[in-house]
Design a protein around this motif. Structure first.
Motif, short mmCIF file in Angstrom:
data_model
loop_
_atom_site.label_atom_id
_atom_site.label_comp_id
_atom_site.label_asym_id
_atom_site.label_seq_id
_atom_site.Cartn_x
_atom_site.Cartn_y
_atom_site.Cartn_z
N LEU A 156 0.83 -1.21 0.00
CA LEU A 156 0.00 0.00 0.00
C LEU A 156 0.86 1.26 0.00
O LEU A 156 0.52 2.25 -0.66
CB LEU A 156 -0.94 -0.01 1.22
CG LEU A 156 -1.90 1.17 1.34
CD1 LEU A 156 -2.88 1.20 0.16
CD2 LEU A 156 -2.67 1.11 2.67
N ALA A 157 1.96 1.21 0.73
CA ALA A 157 2.86 2.37 0.80
C ALA A 157 3.35 2.79 -0.59
O ALA A 157 3.59 3.97 -0.85
CB ALA A 157 4.04 2.07 1.72
N GLN A 158 3.48 1.80 -1.47
CA GLN A 158 3.90 2.09 -2.84
C GLN A 158 2.82 2.83 -3.63
O GLN A 158 3.11 3.49 -4.62
CB GLN A 158 4.23 0.78 -3.59
CG GLN A 158 5.36 -0.04 -2.99
CD GLN A 158 6.69 0.67 -3.09
OE1 GLN A 158 7.02 1.27 -4.11
NE2 GLN A 158 7.45 0.65 -2.00
N ARG A 159 1.58 2.70 -3.18
CA ARG A 159 0.46 3.30 -3.90
C ARG A 159 0.06 4.68 -3.37
O ARG A 159 -0.70 5.39 -4.02
CB ARG A 159 -0.78 2.38 -3.80
CG ARG A 159 -0.53 0.93 -4.22
CD ARG A 159 -0.82 0.72 -5.70
NE ARG A 159 -2.18 1.10 -6.07
CZ ARG A 159 -3.22 0.27 -6.04
NH1 ARG A 159 -3.07 -0.97 -5.63
NH2 ARG A 159 -4.41 0.69 -6.44
N LEU A 160 0.53 5.02 -2.18
CA LEU A 160 0.10 6.28 -1.54
C LEU A 160 1.25 7.27 -1.44
O LEU A 160 2.41 6.88 -1.27
CB LEU A 160 -0.40 6.02 -0.11
CG LEU A 160 -1.51 4.99 0.12
CD1 LEU A 160 -1.91 5.00 1.59
CD2 LEU A 160 -2.71 5.25 -0.76
#
Ligand SMILES: [Mg+2]
Length: 378
Positions: A237-241
């Motif tokens: 998720l960190a890669q997406r936000l």
């Protein structure tokens, strides 16, 4: 920094546990549910010299925020943990984790008992908890955690009230269906304020597109979007936000913090002493974050004046670079169980500097909100 000077050893005479029902000034709603009364366990550890140390087991009525809950903690504390402490001839606070080591889990119960022993030892030495931990500030900036309100209009009104009181950072609770509109309402009403959101594990990776829409609100961070054990999913998720992810529920120990940082699952950490088994472990996590250049802040579990004083001391360590959830007592309670409840002054809460936790118990209030009590003796 690690604890510079260990505290004195104490010989424990008795340990008293009480379940309290402390009414909240307003209902507190998160993605887990609504609380109107804070059910909490208070611990008193009396030494053979007659000194009382106080601690707080921050479990809630139900196993919702974590697997721990009041009567689970009560059972493990009275059956195993307190007897293990009373069986020791004398004990230094730093030895408490080793005494508890044979018992798996139950970190909140362990943390509450550890705090009572630390407090007793420091009161014996007339040393403050803040100086024991290595605190450098005399007051800490105070943020407030705002539960889910009836609708975004009510939320903006509630936030405005806290801003008027002087809180320097606002955190709003979100859950699916109560996320984008709530955040947008607060952000457009107060464009410049430090703002963050807390999902309390309410989402899955399938919600990444919704969560990415929070990026436009310039948030400090999003707290615990996914489940406690979703470390790899948090990294994905960190890669997406763009919004930094801050883990709370997932950080159960210094080891868990190290793993989450190594995997890129979190870039900010919320430290709660209860969640990690006590203030000694919390300091270890703060040290780890400081070494890694990761911001850390002190979360809250609707503490009474006992845990609130301890949290103010922890948050005064140099590693704590973001305002935490160390609010004034009256944000939650009309009357606290200590005689000098935390108050908000210029957006800050003072760090107590008296012996031990630096607060005294309001015996009448403590008695009035006690619903269950048990004393174990050596
Ligand atoms: Mg949280």
């Amino acid at each position: 920094m690690p604890i510079a000077a260990p505290a004195a050893s104490v010989r424990l005479e008795e340990i008293e546990l009480r379940v309290l029902h402390l009414p909240l000034v307003s209902p507190f709603t998160t993605s887990f549910g609504t609380e109107t009364v804070r059910e909490v366990i208070v611990v008193r550890a009396r030494t053979t010299d007659g000194v009382d140390g106080w601690g707080e087991i921050v479990t809630q009525h139900m196993p919702s925020y974590s697997s721990e809950y009041t009567h689970g903690a009560w059972d493990v504390a009275t059956r195993w943990l307190a007897p293990a402490l009373l069986a020791r001839d004398a004990i230094a606070p730093e030895e408490v984790p080793a005494v508890f080591d044979p018992f798996v889990g139950h970190r909140m119960a362990k943390g509450g008992l550890e705090l009572a022993v630390v407090d007793a030892a420091l009161r014996t030495q007339s040393r403050s908890f803040a100086s024991y931990l290595g605190a450098e500030r005399t007051a800490v900036p105070s943020g407030v955690s705002v539960g889910i309100q009836a609708d975004p209009v009510a939320l903006v009104e509630t936030v405005a009230g806290y801003l008027d009181e002087g809180y320097v950072r606002i955190k709003i609770k979100i859950r699916p269906g109560r996320d984008l509109a709530d955040t947008e309402a607060v952000r457009s009403a107060f464009p410049g304020i430090p703002l963050q959101v807390d999902a309390n594990s309410a989402y899955t990776l399938a919600d990444a597109d919704t969560l990415a829409q929070l990026d436009r609100f310039g948030l400090l961070l999003i707290e615990q979007p996914l489940e406690e054990d979703d470390i790899v999913d948090h990294a994905a998720l960190a890669q997406r936000l763009k919004t930094p992810i801050c883990l709370d529920e997932s950080i159960t120990s210094a080891k868990a913090a190290r793993d989450a940082l190594a995997l890129g699952a979190t870039t900010v950490i919320n430290v709660k002493a209860g969640r990690v088994g006590g203030y000694l472990e919390a300091v270890r996590i703060a040290d780890l974050c400081e070494a890694a250049g990761i911001p850390v802040w002190c979360g809250g579990m609707l503490e009474t004046g006992i845990g609130r004083a301890a949290n103010a001391s922890l948050a005064a360590l140099p590693a704590f670079t973001l305002p935490g959830d160390v609010s004034a007592s009256d944000r939650f309670y009309a009357r606290d169980i200590v005689t000098e409840p935390a108050v908000l002054r210029d957006g800050h809460v003072a760090v107590p500097d008296g012996p031990g936790l630096g607060v005294e118990i309001d015996a009448d209030m403590l008695e009035a909100v006690t619903v269950e009590r048990r004393t174990l003796r050596r």
